[in-house]
Design a protein around this motif. Structure first.
Motif, PDB file in Angstrom:
ATOM      1  N   CYS A  41      60.051  97.119   7.986  1.00 49.86           N
ATOM      2  CA  CYS A  41      58.743  96.653   8.461  1.00 49.86           C
ATOM      3  C   CYS A  41      58.900  96.134   9.881  1.00 49.86           C
ATOM      4  O   CYS A  41      59.874  95.440  10.195  1.00 49.86           O
ATOM      5  N   ARG A  42      57.930  96.454  10.745  1.00 49.83           N
ATOM      6  CA  ARG A  42      57.961  95.983  12.128  1.00 49.83           C
ATOM      7  C   ARG A  42      57.280  94.634  12.289  1.00 49.83           C
ATOM      8  O   ARG A  42      57.475  93.964  13.298  1.00 49.83           O
ATOM      9  N   LYS A 141      45.452  90.773   8.755  1.00 49.02           N
ATOM     10  CA  LYS A 141      45.958  89.397   8.702  1.00 49.02           C
ATOM     11  C   LYS A 141      45.037  88.393   9.385  1.00 49.02           C
ATOM     12  O   LYS A 141      45.071  87.207   9.073  1.00 49.02           O
ATOM     13  N   SER A 142      44.251  88.867  10.338  1.00 54.50           N
ATOM     14  CA  SER A 142      43.342  88.026  11.102  1.00 54.50           C
ATOM     15  C   SER A 142      42.473  88.966  11.912  1.00 54.50           C
ATOM     16  O   SER A 142      42.802  90.149  12.057  1.00 54.50           O
ATOM     17  N   PHE A 143      41.373  88.474  12.463  1.00 55.60           N
ATOM     18  CA  PHE A 143      40.613  89.292  13.404  1.00 55.60           C
ATOM     19  C   PHE A 143      40.793  88.802  14.831  1.00 55.60           C
ATOM     20  O   PHE A 143      40.739  89.578  15.771  1.00 55.60           O
ATOM     21  N   ASN A 144      41.024  87.521  14.991  1.00 55.03           N
ATOM     22  CA  ASN A 144      41.304  86.972  16.309  1.00 55.03           C
ATOM     23  C   ASN A 144      42.662  87.504  16.786  1.00 55.03           C
ATOM     24  O   ASN A 144      43.678  87.313  16.110  1.00 55.03           O
ATOM     25  N   PRO A 145      42.714  88.191  17.932  1.00 57.32           N
ATOM     26  CA  PRO A 145      43.975  88.809  18.371  1.00 57.32           C
ATOM     27  C   PRO A 145      45.115  87.818  18.554  1.00 57.32           C
ATOM     28  O   PRO A 145      46.272  88.139  18.252  1.00 57.32           O
ATOM     29  N   GLN A 146      44.798  86.610  19.034  1.00 52.74           N
ATOM     30  CA  GLN A 146      45.858  85.625  19.237  1.00 52.74           C
ATOM     31  C   GLN A 146      46.434  85.138  17.908  1.00 52.74           C
ATOM     32  O   GLN A 146      47.656  84.991  17.756  1.00 52.74           O
ATOM     33  N   TYR A 148      46.324  86.831  15.107  1.00 48.07           N
ATOM     34  CA  TYR A 148      47.044  87.975  14.543  1.00 48.07           C
ATOM     35  C   TYR A 148      48.454  88.054  15.119  1.00 48.07           C
ATOM     36  O   TYR A 148      49.427  88.261  14.393  1.00 48.07           O
ATOM     37  N   GLN A 149      48.578  87.897  16.429  1.00 46.75           N
ATOM     38  CA  GLN A 149      49.885  87.955  17.087  1.00 46.75           C
ATOM     39  C   GLN A 149      50.778  86.821  16.592  1.00 46.75           C
ATOM     40  O   GLN A 149      51.975  87.016  16.343  1.00 46.75           O
ATOM     41  N   THR A 150      50.209  85.632  16.428  1.00 42.57           N
ATOM     42  CA  THR A 150      50.978  84.493  15.930  1.00 42.57           C
ATOM     43  C   THR A 150      51.490  84.751  14.519  1.00 42.57           C
ATOM     44  O   THR A 150      52.645  84.472  14.199  1.00 42.57           O
ATOM     45  N   PRO A 155      50.682  93.222  18.001  1.00 43.30           N
ATOM     46  CA  PRO A 155      49.252  93.234  18.343  1.00 43.30           C
ATOM     47  C   PRO A 155      48.386  93.788  17.216  1.00 43.30           C
ATOM     48  O   PRO A 155      48.861  94.533  16.340  1.00 43.30           O
ATOM     49  N   ILE A 156      47.108  93.459  17.265  1.00 40.26           N
ATOM     50  CA  ILE A 156      46.175  93.854  16.212  1.00 40.26           C
ATOM     51  C   ILE A 156      45.660  95.283  16.364  1.00 40.26           C
ATOM     52  O   ILE A 156      45.232  95.906  15.385  1.00 40.26           O
TER      53      ILE A 156
END
Length: 254
Positions: A41-42, A141-146, A148-150, A155-156
């Motif tokens: 998994c990446r 996992k999230s919609f907010n890109p930041q 999601y990255q966290t 990146p999303i």
């Protein structure tokens, strides 16, 4: 359980690398399911409950024939319950040819197939598997890109690209969202995700998965630092709030 395959043999569509299997799963698609956890998994999700599937060079190599022989022994349970085979991970679409061949062979003998993916594959190589599988369980996992990255350290955009593609081909899809207090549970984040998912006419339902600590022991065993060790499981009222946000956008929620 499986016939060993030499690691010196180049990987082909008829073989792949897996971590393990669960013979009677009940939470990864409809009915009783034979769940295959692929290796590699990446993403580096902060709450991953399978961190031992990260390394693509670990696990065991198996052939599709190996897996089908094992799957057939549980076929009566799957048939009776309306279940089938779910390919999970790790990230299955890191091995798209192997996953596609497994899907193709299962469907050829009338076994329902599901693919649990983060949507972070080699997109073009993954299209045949996405085209042929019966059901996709898409983890967003999230919609907010930041955020999601966290959460994932990637990146999303690849995940959203897969979501749009599934909608283009009208592939039956269940969206999965892990509710993590203090991380993914922001009202605006959930509102934005719900609004995005509501535009996808292929989505049959949303599964809200409350964060838990059940996989934390694996992080300790592997010597990984577990950032969420002090994070609590969401309360019933917090889960209900999330459910209501998604329902307000006309989505079926489980």
């Amino acid at each position: 359980m499986f016939t060993s395959v030499s690691s010196s043999v180049p990987m082909r569509g008829d073989r792949g690398r897996i971590h393990s299997v669960e013979t009677c799963g009940t939470v990864d698609g409809p009915g009783i399911r034979f769940v295959i956890f692929t290796q590699g998994c990446r993403l580096r999700c902060l709450y991953c409950h399978n961190p031992d599937t990260r390394d693509p060079n670990q696990g065991q190599e198996v052939t599709v024939d190996d897996l089908l022989a094992e799957i057939q022994t549980y076929r009566s349970y799957m048939t009776y319950s309306g279940g089938g085979v779910t390919i999970s991970g790790g990230e299955p679409l890191l091995q798209p040819e192997f996953v596609h061949e497994l899907i193709r062979r299962c469907r050829a003998i009338g076994i329902h197939t599901a693919l649990d993916t983060s949507g972070y594959p080699d997109f073009e190589r993954s299209k045949p598997a996405l085209d042929d599988v019966d059901l996709v369980l898409l983890d967003i996992k999230s919609f907010n890109p930041q955020i999601y990255q966290t959460v994932t350290h990637v990146p999303i955009e690849p995940t959203l690209r897969v979501a749009h593609y599934l909608n283009d081909i009208q592939k039956p899809t269940w969206v999965r969202f892990v509710l993590v207090p203090g991380l993914t549970d922001g009202i605006q984040n959930m509102e934005q995700l719900a609004a995005f998912v509501a535009q996808l006419t292929c989505v049959e339902k949303v599964e809200i998965l409350p964060f838990h600590q059940m996989g934390s022991y694996k992080w300790r065993q592997l010597g990984y630092a577990y950032a969420l060790k002090d994070t609590a499981t969401p309360t019933q009222s917090e889960v209900q709030q999330a459910v209501e946000i998604f329902q307000a956008h006309g989505l079926t929620v489980q």
